[in-house]
Design an enzyme around this catalytic site. Structure first.
Site, PDB file in Angstrom:
ATOM      1  CD  GLU A 255      -1.921   2.816   1.499  1.00  0.00           C
ATOM      2  OE1 GLU A 255      -1.426   3.510   0.739  1.00  0.00           O
ATOM      3  OE2 GLU A 255      -1.837   1.822   2.958  1.00  0.00           O
ATOM      4  CB  CYS A 289      -1.960   6.801   1.765  1.00  0.00           C
ATOM      5  SG  CYS A 289      -3.004   5.820   2.697  1.00  0.00           S
TER       6      CYS A 289
END
Length: 486
Positions: A255, A289
């Protein structure tokens, strides 16, 4: 200040084979980002420590994999209850070393506990299947089995939730895990280990180590007992770890970074969109993010959106996360402030307008003013590199095809956002955007039951939903021929 003057910061240490190690020859300093002062020291694992962690993880795996999903789930549910009951104290330590407002820190812990509850329940539904045979004497079965010892590297921006979602996914699947948390904000990782022990997790199922990330990753990935790595962090480091995992034929979930485009069409509720996006932009000082970063606003609504959005951003109360009413704390470390200054310097050099903010705040700590940039082109560094801070760049667009092309122009593909009053536009935008997640007219990402992951340079695999288990389970096919007379 709302902080308790008697508050004690989390005692830092490593958890190896059920034993806490607090003192080692090498240690890292841990700083309070609101003051820059040292608040703790973090021990480093030796190669011998890492070897013990691997051995204990493998030994624990041999029994943990055979525990029923019901038993594993009971431990995870006990952990979730403990996390909620201790959220205030864990949150205070998180605010001390990460900087986010106390209410945000406590909210992160309480929300993350849902991941433990969800995985506890969903582990009971890791089903195999029977495949109908072409021969009545043959039985064909598919089973799912835990892969073994896993390793995880987690970031400093959401130090409790990012670590916990990896830990509970591994444990619910029947795997054991070695966790290397963030050195900048380590208290949450330590709290997870402490509460897992209190919840009854057997020794070795969770090991926590600290030290140089590159050395730890290389050492652990080379260990034959380790079967999988899960990493959340930068694209550059993720690609390096993915290649290393590939060299050793280890599973990986990545990720990585994003640069989330926001498309605001002129038929959206402009004021409501601006308000919601401003609040989301300053969340965790933009160190998210999936934070909205590139704002594309249709020309007819651009000026109205920019004015409203700027007003909201400029009104953000910035300060120490323990202070009453603070909406945004400091950046996590000094490097983030330097990065923000570089983005603003480039924007000015290219003729963009700094509508609000654009400067560091105060003489202590790592504070940077929430910033809005407008009037620039797609050549701005801000339009191409993820800011990972409280900076938003707003630019107009005219047509649907144009904005989709611009939104998809980067190699990232984590999150994207669309605001529109048209169901048709929403559907077409969702189909056209190259991203692992698309959220329309709200912020609906990162729930335990929904997939969380990206495409392209933003990584692969999921850290949410039933898709999570794919990274922690082997698929075994069993076929048996039986010609024994009935």
């Amino acid at each position: 200040m709302t902080d308790n003057p008697n508050f004690a910061y989390e005692r830092l240490g490593m958890l190896i084979d059920g034993r806490w190690i607090t003192e080692t020859e090498r240690r890292d300093e841990v700083l309070d980002p609101a003051t820059g002062q040292i608040i703790g020291h973090l021990p480093h694992a030796t190669d011998a420590d890492l070897a013990v962690a691997v051995a204990s993880g493998q030994r624990a795996f041999e029994s943990w994999k055979n525990r029923s999903p019901l038993e594993r789930g009971q431990i995870l549910r006990r952990f979730a209850d403990l996390a909620r009951s201790h959220a205030d104290e864990i949150g205070r330590s998180m605010t001390r070393d990460q900087g986010k407002p106390l209410a945000e820190a406590i909210g992160e812990i309480r929300f993350a506990a849902d991941h433990a509850d969800w995985h506890a329940e969903e582990a009971r539904r890791i089903y195999g299947r029977i495949i109908p045979s072409r021969d009545p004497r043959v039985q064909q079965l598919v089973t799912r089995e835990p892969v073994g010892v896993c390793i995880a590297f987690t970031p400093w921006n959401f130090p409790f939730s990012q670590a916990l979602r990896k830990v509970v996914a591994a444990l619910a699947s029947g795997c054991t895990i070695i966790l290397k948390g963030p050195a900048e904000s380590p208290s949450s990782t330590v709290a997870i280990g402490r509460l897992m022990q209190e919840a009854g997790l057997p020794d070795g199922c969770l090991n926590i180590v600290w030290g140089a990330s590159a050395h730890i990753s290389e050492t652990l990935l080379a260990a034959p007992e380790v079967k999988k790595i899960s990493f959340t962090g930068s694209v550059e480091v993720g690609k390096l770890l993915a290649s290393l995992a590939g060299h050793h034929m280890k599973r990986s979930t990545m990720e990585l970074g994003g640069h989330a485009p926001v498309i605001v069409f002129d038929d959206a509720d402009i004021d409501a969109s601006a308000d919601a996006l401003a609040a989301q932009k300053v969340r965790n000082a933009g160190q998210v993010c999936v934070s909205p970063t590139r704002f594309y606003v249709q020309a007819k609504a651009h000026d109205r959106f920019l004015a409203r959005f700027t007003d909201k951003i400029a009104a953000t109360k910035v300060g120490n996360g323990f202070d009453e009413g603070v909406q945004m704390g400091p950046l996590c470390h000094a490097r983030r402030v330097t990065s923000m200054e570089g983005f603003v310097r480039d924007a000015r050099a290219q003729g963009a307008e700094i509508v609000t903010g654009g400067e560091r705040m105060g003489n202590a700590g790592f504070f940077y003013a929430p910033t809005v940039v407008a009037g620039g082109t797609d050549t701005l560094e801000l339009m191409n590199d993820e800011p990972f801070g409280p900076i938003a760049v707003v630019t107009p667009f005219s047509e649907f095809e144009e904005v989709i092309r611009r939104a998809n122009s980067l190699p990232f593909g984590l999150a994207s956002y669309v605001f529109t009053g048209s169901s048709s536009r929403a559907q077409h935008a969702a189909q056209a955007l190259a991203a692992g997640m698309v959220s329309i007219n709200h912020f609906g990402l990162a729930l335990p039951e929904t997939p969380f992951g990206g495409i392209n340079d933003s990584g692969y695999g999921s850290e949410g939903g039933t898709e999570t288990f794919d990274g922690y389970l082997n698929t075994k096919f069993v076929t048996r021929f039986d010609n024994t007379p009935a």
